[in-house]
Design a protein around this motif. Structure first.
Motif, PDB file in Angstrom:
ATOM      1  N   TYR A 178     -13.369   1.437  -6.649  1.00 28.01           N
ATOM      2  CA  TYR A 178     -12.752   2.751  -6.792  1.00 28.01           C
ATOM      3  C   TYR A 178     -11.974   3.146  -5.539  1.00 28.01           C
ATOM      4  CZ  TYR A 178     -12.257   7.789  -7.121  1.00 28.01           C
ATOM      5  OH  TYR A 178     -11.739   9.055  -7.122  1.00 28.01           O
ATOM      6  N   GLU A 179     -12.586   2.963  -4.376  1.00 23.75           N
ATOM      7  CA  GLU A 179     -11.929   3.395  -3.134  1.00 23.75           C
ATOM      8  C   GLU A 179     -10.615   2.655  -2.907  1.00 23.75           C
ATOM      9  OE1 GLU A 179     -15.200   2.664  -0.493  1.00 23.75           O
ATOM     10  OE2 GLU A 179     -15.890   4.748  -0.617  1.00 23.75           O
ATOM     11  N   ARG A 180     -10.583   1.381  -3.205  1.00 25.26           N
ATOM     12  CA  ARG A 180      -9.350   0.608  -3.027  1.00 25.26           C
ATOM     13  C   ARG A 180      -8.282   1.058  -4.025  1.00 25.26           C
ATOM     14  NH1 ARG A 180      -8.780  -5.611  -1.828  1.00 25.26           N
ATOM     15  NH2 ARG A 180      -8.712  -4.754   0.255  1.00 25.26           N
ATOM     16  N   VAL A 181      -8.668   1.300  -5.256  1.00 24.75           N
ATOM     17  CA  VAL A 181      -7.714   1.752  -6.274  1.00 24.75           C
ATOM     18  C   VAL A 181      -7.093   3.075  -5.846  1.00 24.75           C
ATOM     19  CG1 VAL A 181      -7.525   2.607  -8.654  1.00 24.75           C
ATOM     20  CG2 VAL A 181      -8.782   0.500  -8.182  1.00 24.75           C
ATOM     21  N   VAL A 182      -7.921   3.995  -5.375  1.00 23.64           N
ATOM     22  CA  VAL A 182      -7.423   5.291  -4.921  1.00 23.64           C
ATOM     23  C   VAL A 182      -6.540   5.118  -3.685  1.00 23.64           C
ATOM     24  CG1 VAL A 182      -8.133   7.520  -3.943  1.00 23.64           C
ATOM     25  CG2 VAL A 182      -9.286   6.600  -5.949  1.00 23.64           C
ATOM     26  N   ALA A 183      -6.930   4.223  -2.783  1.00 22.82           N
ATOM     27  CA  ALA A 183      -6.124   3.988  -1.580  1.00 22.82           C
ATOM     28  C   ALA A 183      -4.741   3.459  -1.946  1.00 22.82           C
ATOM     29  CB  ALA A 183      -6.837   3.011  -0.646  1.00 22.82           C
ATOM     30  N   VAL A 184      -4.673   2.538  -2.880  1.00 25.72           N
ATOM     31  CA  VAL A 184      -3.380   1.983  -3.295  1.00 25.72           C
ATOM     32  C   VAL A 184      -2.535   3.072  -3.943  1.00 25.72           C
ATOM     33  CG1 VAL A 184      -2.241   0.322  -4.837  1.00 25.72           C
ATOM     34  CG2 VAL A 184      -4.245  -0.365  -3.513  1.00 25.72           C
ATOM     35  N   GLN A 185      -3.141   3.918  -4.756  1.00 21.08           N
ATOM     36  CA  GLN A 185      -2.395   5.020  -5.366  1.00 21.08           C
ATOM     37  C   GLN A 185      -1.866   5.968  -4.287  1.00 21.08           C
ATOM     38  OE1 GLN A 185      -5.161   6.635  -8.226  1.00 21.08           O
ATOM     39  NE2 GLN A 185      -4.770   4.994  -9.687  1.00 21.08           N
ATOM     40  N   ARG A 186      -2.663   6.175  -3.246  1.00 24.36           N
ATOM     41  CA  ARG A 186      -2.217   7.029  -2.134  1.00 24.36           C
ATOM     42  C   ARG A 186      -1.072   6.369  -1.374  1.00 24.36           C
ATOM     43  NH1 ARG A 186      -6.442   6.954   1.214  1.00 24.36           N
ATOM     44  NH2 ARG A 186      -7.650   7.771  -0.460  1.00 24.36           N
ATOM     45  N   THR A 198      -2.186  -8.522   1.722  1.00 23.46           N
ATOM     46  CA  THR A 198      -3.139  -7.655   1.026  1.00 23.46           C
ATOM     47  C   THR A 198      -2.426  -6.575   0.231  1.00 23.46           C
ATOM     48  OG1 THR A 198      -4.837  -8.016   2.702  1.00 23.46           O
ATOM     49  CG2 THR A 198      -5.063  -6.057   1.335  1.00 23.46           C
ATOM     50  N   TRP A 199      -1.498  -5.842   0.864  1.00 24.21           N
ATOM     51  CA  TRP A 199      -0.916  -4.689   0.180  1.00 24.21           C
ATOM     52  C   TRP A 199       0.123  -5.055  -0.868  1.00 24.21           C
ATOM     53  CZ3 TRP A 199       4.172  -3.305   0.111  1.00 24.21           C
ATOM     54  CH2 TRP A 199       4.997  -3.716   1.154  1.00 24.21           C
ATOM     55  N   VAL A 200       0.872  -6.137  -0.680  1.00 24.15           N
ATOM     56  CA  VAL A 200       1.922  -6.481  -1.645  1.00 24.15           C
ATOM     57  C   VAL A 200       1.354  -6.754  -3.046  1.00 24.15           C
ATOM     58  CG1 VAL A 200       3.694  -8.184  -2.248  1.00 24.15           C
ATOM     59  CG2 VAL A 200       3.645  -7.193   0.045  1.00 24.15           C
ATOM     60  N   PRO A 201       0.319  -7.585  -3.198  1.00 26.17           N
ATOM     61  CA  PRO A 201      -0.215  -7.789  -4.562  1.00 26.17           C
ATOM     62  C   PRO A 201      -0.794  -6.510  -5.180  1.00 26.17           C
ATOM     63  CG  PRO A 201      -1.077  -9.464  -3.067  1.00 26.17           C
ATOM     64  CD  PRO A 201      -0.344  -8.470  -2.228  1.00 26.17           C
ATOM     65  N   LEU A 202      -1.392  -5.671  -4.347  1.00 26.73           N
ATOM     66  CA  LEU A 202      -1.965  -4.424  -4.868  1.00 26.73           C
ATOM     67  C   LEU A 202      -0.876  -3.469  -5.349  1.00 26.73           C
ATOM     68  CD1 LEU A 202      -4.732  -3.909  -2.168  1.00 26.73           C
ATOM     69  CD2 LEU A 202      -5.057  -4.629  -4.548  1.00 26.73           C
ATOM     70  N   VAL A 203       0.180  -3.346  -4.568  1.00 29.90           N
ATOM     71  CA  VAL A 203       1.291  -2.473  -4.961  1.00 29.90           C
ATOM     72  C   VAL A 203       2.046  -3.095  -6.139  1.00 29.90           C
ATOM     73  CG1 VAL A 203       3.456  -1.418  -4.182  1.00 29.90           C
ATOM     74  CG2 VAL A 203       1.450  -1.394  -2.690  1.00 29.90           C
ATOM     75  N   GLN A 204       2.150  -4.415  -6.178  1.00 33.55           N
ATOM     76  CA  GLN A 204       2.794  -5.088  -7.306  1.00 33.55           C
ATOM     77  C   GLN A 204       2.026  -4.820  -8.598  1.00 33.55           C
ATOM     78  OE1 GLN A 204       5.785  -6.942  -7.351  1.00 33.55           O
ATOM     79  NE2 GLN A 204       5.442  -6.602  -9.537  1.00 33.55           N
ATOM     80  N   ALA A 224       7.737   4.166  -8.394  1.00 34.62           N
ATOM     81  CA  ALA A 224       7.587   4.372  -6.950  1.00 34.62           C
ATOM     82  C   ALA A 224       7.059   3.102  -6.291  1.00 34.62           C
ATOM     83  CB  ALA A 224       6.659   5.547  -6.674  1.00 34.62           C
ATOM     84  N   ALA A 225       6.137   2.425  -6.945  1.00 31.76           N
ATOM     85  CA  ALA A 225       5.612   1.168  -6.403  1.00 31.76           C
ATOM     86  C   ALA A 225       6.704   0.099  -6.366  1.00 31.76           C
ATOM     87  CB  ALA A 225       4.423   0.699  -7.236  1.00 31.76           C
ATOM     88  N   GLN A 226       7.533   0.037  -7.414  1.00 34.70           N
ATOM     89  CA  GLN A 226       8.642  -0.927  -7.421  1.00 34.70           C
ATOM     90  C   GLN A 226       9.610  -0.643  -6.286  1.00 34.70           C
ATOM     91  OE1 GLN A 226      10.163  -0.492 -11.410  1.00 34.70           O
ATOM     92  NE2 GLN A 226       9.117  -2.349 -12.094  1.00 34.70           N
ATOM     93  N   ALA A 227       9.941   0.627  -6.091  1.00 33.04           N
ATOM     94  CA  ALA A 227      10.852   1.006  -5.006  1.00 33.04           C
ATOM     95  C   ALA A 227      10.250   0.641  -3.656  1.00 33.04           C
ATOM     96  CB  ALA A 227      11.157   2.498  -5.072  1.00 33.04           C
TER      97      ALA A 227
END
Length: 175
Positions: free
Chosen positions: A74-82, A97-103, A162-165
């Protein structure tokens, strides 16, 4: 919870919403399937639809927990949304780490459009069958399909864009 981590008040509200949506979907589905044979009576609602609604609520909660577990908790999902909302990733989070999550957030745009197409189709079918079912059921179904389409249009698709941008231009890291 196993694999999900700590859930804050907002997360608990999301679980309540997922349960309510699952219950509503299950009750409406049962009433649609059963009402042509048994009628849309109070007995059918209490004896069949409400127990199935409880199962639908459990499935909605389970699917949300599963989604959080697959997203790294949950915390990671919320962090990526933030990160997507703020258009920045904290310093020290490696690109690997962040590129696959944002993708993964960006990839949800296709699902959002799919939900809109299905909601419009189901809304049309519901409207075309308005003479064959009680007006209350038609109104509930139309509200359900409208809610699904609005959720996708207002929340899922804009966040995915927004994630794509963010991926196209890279992001600033927090200091």
């Amino acid at each position: 919870m196993r694999g999900v981590g700590l859930i804050d008040e907002a997360g608990r509200m999301r679980l309540v919403g997922a349960g309510a949506a699952g219950a509503a979907f299950a009750v409406v589905l049962v009433m649609l399937v059963v009402s042509p044979w048994a009628g849309a009576t109070t007995g059918v609602l209490v004896g069949v639809a409400l127990p199935v609604g409880a199962v639908g609520a459990a499935i909605g909660v389970w699917l949300t927990l599963r989604s959080w577990r697959l997203g790294g908790g949950y915390e990671r999902v919320v962090a990526v949304q933030r990160w997507v909302a703020e258009d920045e990733v904290p310093a020290g989070v490696p690109t690997s780490t962040w590129v696959p999550l944002v993708q993964a957030e960006a990839d949800k745009q296709i699902a959002g459009w799919g939900k809109i197409v299905l909601a419009v189709s189901w809304g049309g079918i519901t409207w075309s069958m308005r003479d064959q079912q009680p007006p209350v059921l038609t109104a509930i179904l139309l509200a359900l399909w409208t809610g699904l389409a609005l959720w996708s249009a207002v929340w899922v698709i804009p966040r995915a864009r927004a994630a794509q941008a963010m991926l196209r231009r890279g992001v600033a890291t927090q200091d």
